[in-house]
Structure formats: C-alpha cells, structure tokens
Design a protein around this motif. Structure first.
Motif, PDB file in Angstrom:
ATOM      1  N   ARG A  99      31.348  91.039 112.040  1.00 19.37           N
ATOM      2  CA  ARG A  99      32.015  91.581 110.868  1.00 19.37           C
ATOM      3  C   ARG A  99      31.588  93.009 110.565  1.00 19.37           C
ATOM      4  O   ARG A  99      30.536  93.457 110.987  1.00 19.37           O
ATOM      5  CB  ARG A  99      31.769  90.674 109.668  1.00 19.37           C
ATOM      6  N   LEU A 100      32.431  93.668 109.819  1.00 20.13           N
ATOM      7  CA  LEU A 100      32.181  94.999 109.295  1.00 20.13           C
ATOM      8  C   LEU A 100      31.806  94.813 107.833  1.00 20.13           C
ATOM      9  O   LEU A 100      32.493  94.101 107.105  1.00 20.13           O
ATOM     10  CB  LEU A 100      33.448  95.850 109.417  1.00 20.13           C
ATOM     11  N   ILE A 101      30.702  95.427 107.413  1.00 18.69           N
ATOM     12  CA  ILE A 101      30.275  95.332 106.023  1.00 18.69           C
ATOM     13  C   ILE A 101      30.168  96.741 105.460  1.00 18.69           C
ATOM     14  O   ILE A 101      29.469  97.591 106.013  1.00 18.69           O
ATOM     15  CB  ILE A 101      28.923  94.611 105.885  1.00 18.69           C
ATOM     16  N   ILE A 102      30.863  96.965 104.346  1.00 18.27           N
ATOM     17  CA  ILE A 102      30.807  98.253 103.665  1.00 18.27           C
ATOM     18  C   ILE A 102      30.176  98.023 102.299  1.00 18.27           C
ATOM     19  O   ILE A 102      30.606  97.146 101.542  1.00 18.27           O
ATOM     20  CB  ILE A 102      32.204  98.866 103.508  1.00 18.27           C
ATOM     21  N   THR A 103      29.138  98.811 101.997  1.00 20.16           N
ATOM     22  CA  THR A 103      28.459  98.732 100.716  1.00 20.16           C
ATOM     23  C   THR A 103      28.608 100.074 100.010  1.00 20.16           C
ATOM     24  O   THR A 103      28.378 101.125 100.610  1.00 20.16           O
ATOM     25  CB  THR A 103      26.958  98.413 100.903  1.00 20.16           C
ATOM     26  N   THR A 104      28.991 100.017  98.745  1.00 24.49           N
ATOM     27  CA  THR A 104      29.146 101.247  97.969  1.00 24.49           C
ATOM     28  C   THR A 104      27.872 101.522  97.184  1.00 24.49           C
ATOM     29  O   THR A 104      27.023 100.637  97.005  1.00 24.49           O
ATOM     30  CB  THR A 104      30.336 101.155  96.995  1.00 24.49           C
ATOM     31  N   LYS A 105      27.746 102.742  96.683  1.00 25.88           N
ATOM     32  CA  LYS A 105      26.578 103.114  95.880  1.00 25.88           C
ATOM     33  C   LYS A 105      26.495 102.308  94.593  1.00 25.88           C
ATOM     34  O   LYS A 105      25.416 102.105  94.052  1.00 25.88           O
ATOM     35  CB  LYS A 105      26.616 104.609  95.574  1.00 25.88           C
ATOM     36  N   SER A 106      27.625 101.810  94.108  1.00 32.82           N
ATOM     37  CA  SER A 106      27.626 100.994  92.891  1.00 32.82           C
ATOM     38  C   SER A 106      27.232  99.545  93.172  1.00 32.82           C
ATOM     39  O   SER A 106      27.118  98.744  92.255  1.00 32.82           O
ATOM     40  CB  SER A 106      29.001 101.036  92.225  1.00 32.82           C
ATOM     41  N   GLY A 107      27.062  99.199  94.458  1.00 33.90           N
ATOM     42  CA  GLY A 107      26.630  97.855  94.820  1.00 33.90           C
ATOM     43  C   GLY A 107      27.740  96.931  95.286  1.00 33.90           C
ATOM     44  O   GLY A 107      27.485  95.791  95.657  1.00 33.90           O
ATOM     45  N   THR A 108      28.972  97.388  95.283  1.00 32.84           N
ATOM     46  CA  THR A 108      30.079  96.574  95.775  1.00 32.84           C
ATOM     47  C   THR A 108      29.916  96.369  97.280  1.00 32.84           C
ATOM     48  O   THR A 108      29.636  97.314  98.014  1.00 32.84           O
ATOM     49  CB  THR A 108      31.426  97.263  95.492  1.00 32.84           C
ATOM     50  N   VAL A 109      30.078  95.136  97.723  1.00 34.64           N
ATOM     51  CA  VAL A 109      29.974  94.811  99.148  1.00 34.64           C
ATOM     52  C   VAL A 109      31.290  94.178  99.585  1.00 34.64           C
ATOM     53  O   VAL A 109      31.766  93.231  98.960  1.00 34.64           O
ATOM     54  CB  VAL A 109      28.813  93.835  99.421  1.00 34.64           C
ATOM     55  N   ALA A 110      31.857  94.713 100.657  1.00 33.56           N
ATOM     56  CA  ALA A 110      33.091  94.150 101.210  1.00 33.56           C
ATOM     57  C   ALA A 110      32.833  93.810 102.671  1.00 33.56           C
ATOM     58  O   ALA A 110      32.311  94.634 103.424  1.00 33.56           O
ATOM     59  CB  ALA A 110      34.240  95.144 101.086  1.00 33.56           C
TER      60      ALA A 110
END
Length: 152
Positions: free
Chosen positions: A29-40
C-alpha cells in the motif's frame, strides 16, 4: 521550488511502482500522512491514481481519496506486501536453493535476458543449481513469483 521537485519525484516514483503492482499485490500500500496528522492508505492492488497539479497532490483509489497541498505532506510511504510469494525464504548455499515449493520451476537468465538453465524444485523443497558450465558473471535466478541477481 525544491518541494515541487520533491513531490513530482514522489509522483513519478509512485507511478513507476504502480507499474510493478503485480509484484507488490495484495497488502502492499501507499500511505500518505499530512502535517495535520491525516493518514490515507491506498492498496497498490487497487491501482490508485496519483496526480500533481498547481502544487496539490491528489490520490484516489480503493475507496480513499486525498487532496492536499504539497507542502502539507509530511510522509509519503510505500509499504511492501507481507504476503508470501510462493517462494518462501530462499537460502543460497553455494548453488543450492531451499525453502521453495516442490515442483516450482527455477530458471537462470543472463543479464541480457537469455535463458541459460532450467531446474525444478524437488520434494525436499530445494534445488541444486548446476551452473558449472556457465561463464563467471551476473545471472538472474527466477521463479514464477520472485527473482534475484547472483554473481558466479
């Protein structure tokens, strides 16, 4: 400017890795994490679509979707599959491979893709690769689900 280049590089790498999704399959899988803590998370087997336009990274696939400014991405990870490939652990002891399923074909190729030898795994889950007649150099050992490079 550097962030744009970095995000574009990530997008290119992602697209290249999606091309080898058959190798990564199932749980990769591909995991993207934002600086605000959102994980997709996006299963590679679902062929997520990655776009980058006007400093916005957008990924869609597997029922997930994220659209985020490039400078808000804190992490961009590819997690390989944890499933078995039908090869199991391959132990190379000289020219013996073990840990394969009985009957598995094992082929030897030159670096330029020419098949130079073929073997079958025996009931003891191993195979002796007789490469004595091959010239010294690099070879690719290939099974139906895995491959690796060796030096003779």
């Amino acid at each position: 400017m550097k962030k744009n280049v970095l995000i574009r590089a990530f997008a290119v790498v992602a697209m290249l890795l999606l091309g080898v999704s058959a190798v990564l399959a199932e749980q990769a899988r591909l995991i993207i994490t934002t600086k605000s803590g959102t994980v997709a998370e996006f299963p590679i087997s679902e062929n997520p679509v990655i776009t980058y336009q006007d400093n916005v990274l957008e990924v869609k696939g597997g029922g997930e979707e994220i659209s985020v400014a490039a400078d808000e991405v804190s992490n961009f990870d590819f997690i390989p599959s944890e499933t078995t490939t039908g090869v199991g652990e391959i132990n190379v002891e000289g020219s013996k491979l073990s840990g394969l399923l009985p009957g598995t074909p094992v082929d030897v190729y030159t670096i330029d893709g020419q098949k130079v030898a073929s073997f079958k795994v025996d009931d003891s889950k191993s195979v002796i690769l007789d490469m004595n007649d091959l010239t010294p150099g690099y070879y690719i050992i290939r099974t139906p689900k895995d491959s690796f490079k060796i030096k003779k």
